[in-house]
Design a protein around this motif. Sequence first.
Motif, PDB file in Angstrom:
ATOM      1  N   THR A   1       1.142   1.994   6.988  1.00 38.10           N
ATOM      2  CA  THR A   1       0.012   1.958   6.063  1.00 38.10           C
ATOM      3  C   THR A   1      -1.303   1.694   6.793  1.00 38.10           C
ATOM      4  O   THR A   1      -2.074   2.601   7.075  1.00 38.10           O
ATOM      5  CB  THR A   1       0.260   0.903   4.963  1.00 38.10           C
TER       6      THR A   1
ATOM      7  N   THR B   1       5.659   7.528  -0.750  1.00 35.29           N
ATOM      8  CA  THR B   1       4.696   8.190   0.128  1.00 35.29           C
ATOM      9  C   THR B   1       3.562   8.742  -0.718  1.00 35.29           C
ATOM     10  O   THR B   1       3.794   9.534  -1.635  1.00 35.29           O
ATOM     11  CB  THR B   1       5.356   9.322   0.931  1.00 35.29           C
TER      12      THR B   1
ATOM     13  N   GLY C   1      -4.588   2.489   3.059  1.00 35.78           N
ATOM     14  CA  GLY C   1      -3.734   1.694   3.918  1.00 35.78           C
ATOM     15  C   GLY C   1      -3.711   0.200   3.677  1.00 35.78           C
ATOM     16  O   GLY C   1      -3.059  -0.525   4.422  1.00 35.78           O
TER      17      GLY C   1
ATOM     18  N   PHE D   1       2.550   4.519   1.218  1.00 32.87           N
ATOM     19  CA  PHE D   1       2.960   4.855   2.570  1.00 32.87           C
ATOM     20  C   PHE D   1       2.245   6.115   3.057  1.00 32.87           C
ATOM     21  O   PHE D   1       2.025   7.058   2.291  1.00 32.87           O
ATOM     22  CB  PHE D   1       4.474   5.073   2.633  1.00 32.87           C
ATOM     23  N   ILE D   2       1.915   6.111   4.346  1.00 30.23           N
ATOM     24  CA  ILE D   2       1.212   7.234   4.975  1.00 30.23           C
ATOM     25  C   ILE D   2       2.120   7.834   6.048  1.00 30.23           C
ATOM     26  O   ILE D   2       2.433   7.173   7.038  1.00 30.23           O
ATOM     27  CB  ILE D   2      -0.120   6.780   5.598  1.00 30.23           C
TER      28      ILE D   2
ATOM     29  N   PRO E   1       0.836  -1.204   0.000  1.00 32.03           N
ATOM     30  CA  PRO E   1       0.000   0.000   0.000  1.00 32.03           C
ATOM     31  C   PRO E   1       0.871   1.254   0.000  1.00 32.03           C
ATOM     32  O   PRO E   1       2.020   1.242   0.466  1.00 32.03           O
ATOM     33  CB  PRO E   1      -0.793  -0.113   1.312  1.00 32.03           C
TER      34      PRO E   1
END
Length: 589
Positions: A316, A106, A329, A80-81, A78
């Motif tokens: 994520t 990101t 996510g 990136f957060i 997923p």
Amino acid sequence: MTHDPVDPALRARAVQAARGSARFDLLLMGGTVVDVATGELRAADIGIVGPIIASVHAPGSREDAERIEDVSGKFLAPGFIDSHLHYESSLMAPADYAASVVPAGTTTCVWDPHELANVLGLPGVRWAIDASRDLPLRSLVAAPSCVPSAPGLEVAGADIGPAEMAEMLSWPEIAGVAEVMDMPGVLRGTPHMAGIVGAGLASGKNVNGHARGMVDGDLQAYASAGVTSCHEIVGPEDFLQKLRTGMTVELRGSHDYVLPGVLTALAALPMLPPNLVFCTDDIFPDELLEKGGLRDTIARIIARGMNPIAAIRCATFHAAMRLKRDDLGLIGAGRQADIVVLSDLPSVTVERVFTAGKLVAKDGKLIEPPRRTKGPTDTVKLSAQPIESFMPRVNGIGDGTAHLRKIVGARHGKWGSVEVAVRNGFAVLPADHACITIIHRHGRVPATPQTAIIEGWGNPRGAIATTISHDSHNLLVLGRDPADMQAAANALIECGGGMAVARNGRVTALVPLPIAGLLAETPPEVTAANFAALRTEADQVIDWQGPFRVFRAMTGLSLACNPAPHPTDLGLTDGATGEIFDPAEPLPA
């Protein structure tokens, strides 16, 4: 949190595509999904319709798509957060920040434009939102809660109180209350901070914290006030206490020296806490371009022993849960098609990046240049300063000796005193001491220079000046020779803000930051190169000694909300007691 809007017709088509009754827009074939829900690595293909994932299905079972992307031998994670950061620390506006981090994986950032708000107030926050639109990076903007960070101890360019907070929280783009830095105000229950936190609780949005050094009763009180996260981790003890309190811990990559002890404590827990996420907080531009922001944080944590899938899960799935965003996510049907293609999992080597179903980055570069937005300028409201502004005055003494207050330490300062010779009303600086001058630059109060003596920075062989000085971002100058300090300061006044180094009375490096005195207008590569050149010149001025006497610490010397002595535009302040002292006032004999 509000989900990204999806056209109902697109979603209906995704349903049909998942059933095999319609074609996918895009099909990723041959990869291995990093399943952060189950912890598995599993072979699967991913069908995408518009911005969402329609199907994650058995490899090779479908080939009906408008376009097929071969990801054989790759890992699909997923997007990136980054759960907490300030774009301003990288000296970049949103478009340039996106160009720097999206190619490194990101796809979502929780941005606290705290620095812009301290200079510009609510118009600065509104600009942050507008400048973040239509970019390949999803910026979730949080409402700055502490402007200034230490009311009464400093004067920023604006004041934000409960009414302003309630207004910002009414904006649909605002993701919550940004880090609540006024820790004493929260613990004392001041009407100002109770109103700000209360507005966040009433909105139903996250109330994010800044509980540096807090443990035991104070931490329990801070959490009881309604604050639910913290990125200010100083070691294993407060890390574990904050997890056990139920706070979301945003483990940050910008403080690498904290990671070994914290990760050892984490490894001893019986399970991976779901309230652990990752963030970058503050990264300088040269480091950002070289290492990739959150990607580097994840890779360093893996290198220190954390399971790669667990590390990516924190960056994520955990982050999405914190944000109350079940459209992010995870690589799963119905989620946003934010997907990172990795050629190597442990090193987090990013090859391609998709956001909202579109290929936006490949081989370290964006596919298309991002949309740029002109920023607010002309925020350094100062005239050129005379040399006396940078000389430590002594009240009431023309010639003789005096004892003056000083700050001891490069980061975790403490009070001290020093005996100085006085000549013509100014202190003669002793060896192994430096001067720091802070001048209000926002035009809201008289710009009276506050020049104090500090110990812990060695014997500077020049001066460094900056209009990035947390958190009110007044003009800060560090040095020994007033002529060097004057040259560096006046260069910033002339160019509208930034960072400068001066030696032998002349400027040797300059990074102009015309947007609010915080952000560059140059492309990321130019900004990074200019900053790297400035750091090289700064190395000639100060002998750095990690982990505290480092370049980064200089911009935090005036962070008055932390419980220690700090210089501000009002004088020498004590964040623990709320006292302000005139640096020029002699101490009793």
